[in-house]
Every structure is written in C-alpha cells, then in structure tokens.
Design a protein around this motif. Structure first.
Motif, short mmCIF file in Angstrom:
data_model
loop_
_atom_site.label_atom_id
_atom_site.label_comp_id
_atom_site.label_asym_id
_atom_site.label_seq_id
_atom_site.Cartn_x
_atom_site.Cartn_y
_atom_site.Cartn_z
N ARG A 375 30.75 -21.61 -2.55
CA ARG A 375 29.42 -21.67 -3.19
C ARG A 375 28.33 -23.01 -2.75
O ARG A 375 28.59 -24.41 -3.23
N VAL A 376 27.52 -23.28 -2.25
CA VAL A 376 26.38 -23.88 -1.58
C VAL A 376 25.61 -23.98 -2.36
O VAL A 376 24.45 -23.28 -3.29
N LEU A 377 24.86 -25.15 -3.00
CA LEU A 377 24.11 -25.75 -4.31
C LEU A 377 22.67 -26.01 -3.57
O LEU A 377 21.64 -25.05 -3.57
N PHE A 378 23.18 -26.96 -1.93
CA PHE A 378 21.80 -27.55 -1.91
C PHE A 378 22.54 -27.97 -0.52
O PHE A 378 23.42 -28.63 -0.99
N GLY A 400 21.21 -25.70 -9.01
CA GLY A 400 22.24 -26.80 -8.74
C GLY A 400 21.46 -28.51 -9.42
O GLY A 400 21.40 -29.59 -8.85
N LYS A 401 19.87 -28.19 -10.17
CA LYS A 401 19.15 -28.90 -10.37
C LYS A 401 19.55 -30.52 -11.59
O LYS A 401 19.63 -31.10 -11.15
N SER A 402 21.37 -30.08 -12.32
CA SER A 402 21.50 -30.96 -13.01
C SER A 402 22.53 -31.64 -12.43
O SER A 402 22.52 -32.49 -12.14
N THR A 403 23.24 -30.61 -11.06
CA THR A 403 23.75 -31.42 -10.56
C THR A 403 23.43 -32.66 -9.83
O THR A 403 23.82 -33.55 -9.30
N LEU A 404 22.03 -32.21 -9.13
CA LEU A 404 21.05 -32.81 -8.27
C LEU A 404 21.00 -33.96 -8.93
O LEU A 404 21.55 -35.68 -8.57
N LEU A 405 20.60 -33.98 -10.01
CA LEU A 405 19.95 -35.27 -11.22
C LEU A 405 21.06 -36.82 -11.22
O LEU A 405 21.04 -37.97 -11.04
N PHE A 548 13.46 -25.78 -5.87
CA PHE A 548 15.03 -24.98 -5.52
C PHE A 548 14.14 -23.70 -4.36
O PHE A 548 14.27 -22.47 -6.12
N VAL A 549 14.66 -23.92 -3.17
CA VAL A 549 14.13 -22.54 -2.96
C VAL A 549 14.99 -22.10 -2.39
O VAL A 549 15.22 -22.37 -1.37
N SER A 550 16.37 -20.96 -2.79
CA SER A 550 17.37 -20.51 -2.10
C SER A 550 18.13 -21.83 -2.59
O SER A 550 18.84 -22.84 -3.04
N THR A 551 19.05 -22.46 -0.70
CA THR A 551 19.94 -23.53 -0.81
C THR A 551 19.04 -25.21 -0.56
O THR A 551 19.66 -25.83 -0.61
N SER A 552 17.45 -24.65 0.28
CA SER A 552 17.02 -26.11 0.22
C SER A 552 16.46 -26.03 -0.81
O SER A 552 15.74 -25.88 -1.82
N VAL A 553 16.17 -27.61 -1.03
CA VAL A 553 15.33 -28.30 -1.88
C VAL A 553 14.25 -28.93 -1.71
O VAL A 553 14.31 -29.79 -0.51
N ALA A 570 12.90 -13.67 -1.39
CA ALA A 570 14.51 -12.77 -2.36
C ALA A 570 15.82 -13.12 -3.47
O ALA A 570 15.72 -12.46 -4.15
N ASP A 571 16.01 -13.77 -2.72
CA ASP A 571 17.59 -14.29 -3.59
C ASP A 571 16.39 -15.70 -4.31
O ASP A 571 17.54 -16.47 -4.55
N ALA A 572 15.83 -16.31 -4.63
CA ALA A 572 15.62 -17.30 -5.09
C ALA A 572 15.99 -17.19 -5.95
O ALA A 572 16.58 -18.64 -6.86
N ALA A 573 15.74 -16.81 -7.18
CA ALA A 573 16.61 -16.17 -8.53
C ALA A 573 18.14 -16.24 -8.43
O ALA A 573 18.29 -16.81 -9.67
N ILE A 574 18.71 -16.43 -8.01
CA ILE A 574 20.63 -17.33 -7.56
C ILE A 574 20.67 -17.88 -6.66
O ILE A 574 21.94 -18.49 -7.52
N CYS A 575 19.77 -18.29 -5.42
CA CYS A 575 20.12 -19.47 -5.61
C CYS A 575 21.04 -19.56 -4.71
O CYS A 575 22.02 -20.67 -4.83
N GLU A 576 21.55 -18.10 -3.71
CA GLU A 576 22.52 -17.87 -2.85
C GLU A 576 22.57 -17.75 -1.97
O GLU A 576 22.30 -16.63 -1.00
N ALA A 577 21.54 -17.89 -1.44
CA ALA A 577 21.27 -17.52 -0.14
C ALA A 577 21.77 -17.92 1.37
O ALA A 577 22.87 -18.89 1.02
#
Length: 705
Positions: A375-378, A400-405, A548-553, A570-577
């Motif tokens: 699974r790609v977070l960003f 992945g916000k907390s992961t990025l932080l 976060f929009v899909s796997t892009s920040v 379409a998949d912004a809600a689950i961040c798994e584009a």
C-alpha cells in the motif's frame, strides 16, 4: 406543541448544581447546537432528556409518539457481538420471526387440508362423531392459520417500517459516507476500533428514522470528508436535532440556533456559531454603554445624596440613599451579565531572534515516498516552509498524515527522498500528549522555576491562557485535557521556536480552550506545520494547505482549493489511487496559482540556509520488504499475525482509555476545597496510567498507519 420541551429543569451532583432552571423548546426542522466548557453539564442535559437520569426539579416533555435517538460518547454495542456493521439485530429478529411464521402458516394449512380430507371421507363412514371431530380440527386449523397470517402481517409491517428490505444497502451507503472502507464494514463489530464503532453507532441511529436526534460530539473520530457528509445529512433531516459539539465550523454549517451552557444557565440565540458570537458581541457592546451610563448616574446620585446630607435635609438624604442602593444593585447585575471569562484575550510574544532573511526556508522536503507493504501512502511529496508561514497538512483518516509528520520529525524513515532542516532554527512540537517534568508542581511554579519570570509576570501570562485566580495554584497532575494543552502551549511559545509542529492540537478541547489556543497561535510570529481536522482553525490560520489527493501530497492556496481538487478525485476518501509516476519537485496536478507560489523559493538561498539530511530506508527495511512481495510467503503470514496482535492490543487500549477517561471525569466532578488529599493521589495515579496508555496507543497506531 413542540417536539421537545424542557421546563425549568434543575440537577445537582454531590451538592454542586450543574443545571439551574434550564428551559428550551425544539420543533421539527430545528437544529440546536449545545456549547460550553467541558464539565458544564451538556451531557447531563442529554441524559435527562433521554430519561437515563431524573431531574431534581422541573419537567421534560416529548411530544406523543415522538421517537428519540441518542448517540452517547459511551457506546454499548454488546447486542451486535459477532455481527458485521451491516446487521441490525432488531431487523434480524423480525426477519427470523417472519421465517418461523411462514413455516407455521404452511403447517397450519397442511393440517387444515388433512382435516378437511378426513371430514370428506367420514361421510361414507358408519362410525358416529368422526366427521364432527374432523370438521372441528379443520376449523381449529383454519383459525390458527388466520391468527398466524395476522401475526405475519404485523411482523412484515414492522419490518417494512424499519426499512428492512433496503437497510443493508442504506447502511452501506451511510458507513461509506462516514469514511469506513469495505473491509471494515464487513468485519465483526467487536473487532472495530473505538472510532469505527462510533461511526457504526451513528449510522444506525441516522437510519432508525427518529423524530428527535440527540448527538453528543458526533464529529469525534471523523475526518473532513465524513464531517461534510454528516453536515449534509443533518441539514436535510426532517426532525429536530440537539447536538453537542466543539467544532465551530460544523455548528456553522448545521445549527439553526445555538445554546451556551455556563454556570448552570442556558443562553440561546438564533443562527449558527458565528452569528451567536456576533450577537453576543453586540449585546456586550450595548451592556458596556449601559454600564457607563449607570456609573455616571450613580456618581451623580451620590453627589446629590452628599449635598442633601450637608444641608441636613434628612428625609431627602434617606430617599436618595435608597436610589443609590437600587442603582448599585442594578449596576452589579449588568456587570455580571457582561462578564464572560476569557472573552477578551490579548497575547504579546517576543519576536523570534533575528537570523537574517525573514523569508528563509526552514524546512524542505524533496520526493518523499512511503509505503506499508503493497500500500502506497504517498509518493514523491515535495514542499517547503518559510519563516512565518502556516502550513496545514490535510487528508482523510488513514491516508498517511501522521506518517508524513513522523518522517519530517525523524521518527520514521521514508522509502526514498530527503528532508532538509535549517541548522540555525529552533523547533518545537505539540503532539496529543502533554508531558511535564513534575506532575505535582503547581501551574505557576512551572513557569517561575523554568523561566526568568517574576510571580506577577507569570500570573499575567497564565491569565492569557485561561488560568486565573486560584487556578494558577492547581497541581499539573489534576488539570483537565484542555488545561494541560493550554499550559503546554504557554511553555512551548516561551521557548520562542522558529517552527512549531502541531498534531491535532484542538482534539478533545472545548470551544473556550480552542479559542484561547487559536488566539495564541494567531499572535505567534513563527512558522507552523499543523495536522488538523478543525476547519475553523484552518480557515483562521492557514496561509497554505498541503493536501492528500490520492497518493499525491499537493500544495494549495486555501482549504477550499484543496476540497475542490479532492472532490474531483474518486478515490480521495481512501487514499489508494493507482501508482502514478511523477517527476520533479512539484506534482503536475498543481494549479498555476500554486506553481507561482512555489517559485518564491530560491534554490541558492535554500542551499545556504538549510542543512541536508538524506533519508533512505535502512537495510532492515529493505530486507523486510522483499518477502512482502511473495503472495503466500511464511514471513507474510507472520506479519499478518503480528498485525492482528497489534490491532487486538489497540482495541484493548481503546477500551482502557475510554474507561479511564470516564473515571477521570467522574473524579473531577467531585473536586472541591474539602476534597481528601488521597483522592488527588488516586487522580494523579490515574493520569499516569492514562498517559502510558495514550503513549502505547499512539506508538501502535503509528506502526499500523
């Protein structure tokens, strides 16, 4: 008649009056937001309305046949044990009853047919009474069949009334709207986290089609998408809504009126939260003018009274004394109405040390990528932060916000990319834990012992953070969550950091604490990097948004620009584009406005002011990723078992934290000047236990993020 009527309700706990003559009315289509400090009695009022507690005086009346539904902060989902989120136990029981009745109806019909056949055959029989007996059996079977058919009709009607035929579909839609993924929806309820259970409970309540909705902090554990979905639902809801919330934007978008509970009294004003405060400000202005007018009149009457005394006009003197006494009492009442603790907050911070270029870059990230298994977070996240900027990191839960932080803070390593931090800058962190060196120290001593501040200076500073009078002598260990957050921020800003990292700083804070924190941050001249779902805070403070929009920040100039881009994905809600290859510092999806903003960064200047810290995965990470690519490897099975154990421990910690928080609130409600010192010791031990539980919980959550 109103749907809900609360008339002069009073209620006390341990001799402390929580509600003093509370009255309100709610009609269909009205949505009343209940605000106030933690512990002011908001939840108590809801429990009284639901009949879970009895008022000491007054009465609560629900319109006849009105159906209420209550979302409590203390969830009880025991009846759903072993079932998925899509199951409604009441509907399941009705459906099982329908199946049983169908078998019983078929059995009664068969018995009727057999008895009628026996009666028909008995016409040729010479045995007396056989035909009569068969006819009696047939009649009894027919009567039983009619009774069963009537019961089946009633059961079917109840099933239909509860929306049984499309409940699973509607429940699925509601849970998805509240941000739950498919794998979560189909799992047994007892395996869900506390936040997931709350969403399931909320969805069930919304689908029960009540006349009156009572929601106690419904936005807890909801991300931005889920909050916006709930807002749309409530606005379209045909019944009445009474909700408790500290989310000011949520109240602005949903409430038709707002009620503030303070010191046992309720102040109700029409409109949303912003309008509530505007009306309050106008009233305070009017009261301040009235106070000045009464003060002038009082001084005049005192002068006249003194004149009468000096001229020995005693009857006139005594008459004027009564006028002065009346004016003094009226003035006191007006001053009491005009006072609102913490209403006028002023902050003044020392400017950060002059380090040369006021626009220098403090932090720069280049092509950061991070995955967990497959699974790609960003991917290829690139951005920068200058002095004085306020950058908010936004996205759905789990993206992945907390992961990025954590990567930016050096707690986690990225799979690839670099982070550069200014070597000449001071950094500060305000996480969701607020640890102090000495829990037994008083609030004021933490400042006077740690900083060069006289007691008067410390008291003045603490007053800006809501600590007044005897509050400054409280032990740190007995402070509420909001008080700890305010004190921690006070300490943090005294260190004059150039860049402050904030992780969900307004979580579990009441509105007053949020306003104090917000005022402090508005006056803070340094840079901010904030993870938050608090839209009111975002709109007030953000100079830029990193979303976060899909796997892009991607960088955006505003929250509105981010939501527009998010809604188009379409998949912004689950961040798994799907994986998208990008090159360079900035993503190709950026707008021209955002691109223009990024051109301000001068690479040469950045190179001069930033020390590079290369981030690359250590050998252990690389070695661990290889077996994950095998579909059925033993290492992957072991990893799944370890993940399951972590999730189980996470659920245990959630239950422990929930119970400890309730016990903490119960203890706080008993504190007074006569409280036994041993009770404070128990309270301090409980806080230590809570702190350890939160620390372990956050560590596990990061590992599972």
């Amino acid at each position: 008649m109103s749907l809900l009527s609360v008339e002069q309700v009073e209620h006390s706990y341990f001799g402390r009056q929580v509600l003093a003559g509370i009255s309100l009315r709610l009609d269909r289509g009205e949505r009343l937001a209940l605000i106030g400090e933690n512990g002011s009695g908001k939840t108590t009022l809801m429990r009284l309305i639901m009949g879970l507690e009895k008022p000491d005086a007054g009465r609560i009346v629900l319109a006849g046949q009105a159906v209420p539904a209550y979302l409590s902060q203390q969830l009880d989902l025991t009846e759903y044990a072993g079932a998925s989120s899509l199951l409604n136990p009441q509907l399941a029981r009705l459906e099982a009853r329908m199946r049983d009745l169908e078998h019983e109806i078929a059995d009664a019909a068969a018995r009727t047919q057999i008895a009628e056949q026996q009666a028909s055959a008995a016409t040729e029989s010479a045995e007396p009474g056989v035909k009569e007996t068969a006819l009696e059996l047939a009649a009894a079977a027919k009567a039983e069949g009619k009774r069963l058919l009537a019961s089946y009709a009633d059961t079917t009607a109840a099933f239909e009334a509860l929306g049984g035929y499309d409940f699973e579909h509607r429940m699925n839609e509601a849970l998805r709207g509240l941000g739950l993924a498919e794998d979560v929806i189909t799992r047994p309820v007892e395996s869900l986290s506390g936040g997931e259970k709350m969403r399931v409970a909320l969805a069930r309540i919304l689908l029960s089609d009540p006349d009156l909705l009572l929601l106690d902090e419904p936005t807890n554990h909801l991300d931005l998408d889920a909050m916006e979905w709930l807002e749309r639902y409530l606005v379209s809801f045909k019944g009445a809504v009474l909700l408790i919330s500290h989310d000011r934007t949520f109240i602005d978008h949903t409430a038709t009126s707002v009620a503030e509970l303070a010191a046992g009294h309720l102040t109700i004003r029409p409109g949303n939260y912003t309008q509530f405060r505007e009306i309050e400000a106008a009233e305070q202005y009017t009261l301040s003018r009235e106070i000045k007018k009464r003060e002038r009149e009082l001084e005049h009457q005192k002068d006249v009274t003194q004149t009468m005394l000096s001229h020995r006009k005693m009857s006139s003197y005594h008459a004027r004394e009564k006028v002065v006494a009346k004016l003094t009492a009226e003035l006191g009442q007006i001053r009491e109405r005009s006072s609102r603790p913490g209403q006028r907050l002023k902050f003044s911070f020392l400017p950060a040390a002059d380090e040369g270029d006021p626009k220098r870059i403090l932090l720069e990230a280049e092509n950061l990528s991070r995955s967990f298994g497959e699974r790609v977070l960003f991917r290829n996240a690139s951005f920068y932060l200058r002095c004085g900027e306020r950058l908010f990191l936004l996205g759905p839960n789990g993206c992945g916000k907390s992961t990025l932080l954590s990567v930016l803070l050096g707690r986690l390593t990225a799979d690839s990319g670099t982070v550069k931090l200014s070597s000449r800058s001071v950094f500060g962190l305000m996480s969701q834990e607020f640890n102090f060196p000495d829990e037994n120290a008083t609030v004021i001593s933490t400042l006077t012992s740690g900083y060069e501040l006289a007691e008067g200076q410390a008291r003045n500073l603490l007053a800006r953070y809501g600590f007044r009078d005897i509050d400054v002598f409280k032990s740190v260990g007995v402070l509420s969550g909001g008080e700890r957050a305010r004190l921690y921020l006070c300490h943090l800003l005294l260190d004059r950091p150039d860049l402050l990292f904030l992780d969900e700083p307004t979580n579990h804070l009441d509105i007053r604490s949020r306003e104090i924190l917000e005022s402090a941050l508005q006056e803070y001249t340094g840079a901010l990097l904030v993870v938050s779902h608090d839209r009111y805070l975002i709109e007030r403070l953000a100079t830029r948004v990193l979303g976060f929009v899909s796997t892009s920040v991607l960088p955006f100039n505003s929250y509105a620009a981010y939501t527009e881009a998010r809604d188009k994905t379409a998949d912004a809600a689950i961040c798994e584009a799907p994986d998208v290859k990008t090159k360079g510092k900035l993503m190709p999806q950026e707008t021209a406005a955002n691109s223009a903003a990024t051109t301000e960064a001068d690479p040469a200047t950045a190179a001069d002011s930033i020390t590079a810290a290369e981030i690359s995965p250590p050998p252990a990470v690389v070695e661990n990723r290889q077996p994950q690519q095998r579909a059925m490897g033993a290492s992957r099975a072991k990893e799944r078992r370890e993940t399951a154990l972590r999730k189980e421990r996470l659920r245990e910690l959630e239950n422990q934290i929930e119970n400890d928080e309730q016990l903490k609130a119960d203890l706080e409600s008993t504190f007074s000047g006569n409280t036994d010192p041993e009770l404070y010791d128990s309270y301090a031990a409980l806080l230590s236990e809570l702190e350890a539980a939160y620390a372990e919980y956050l560590k596990l959550a990061e590992e599972l993020d």
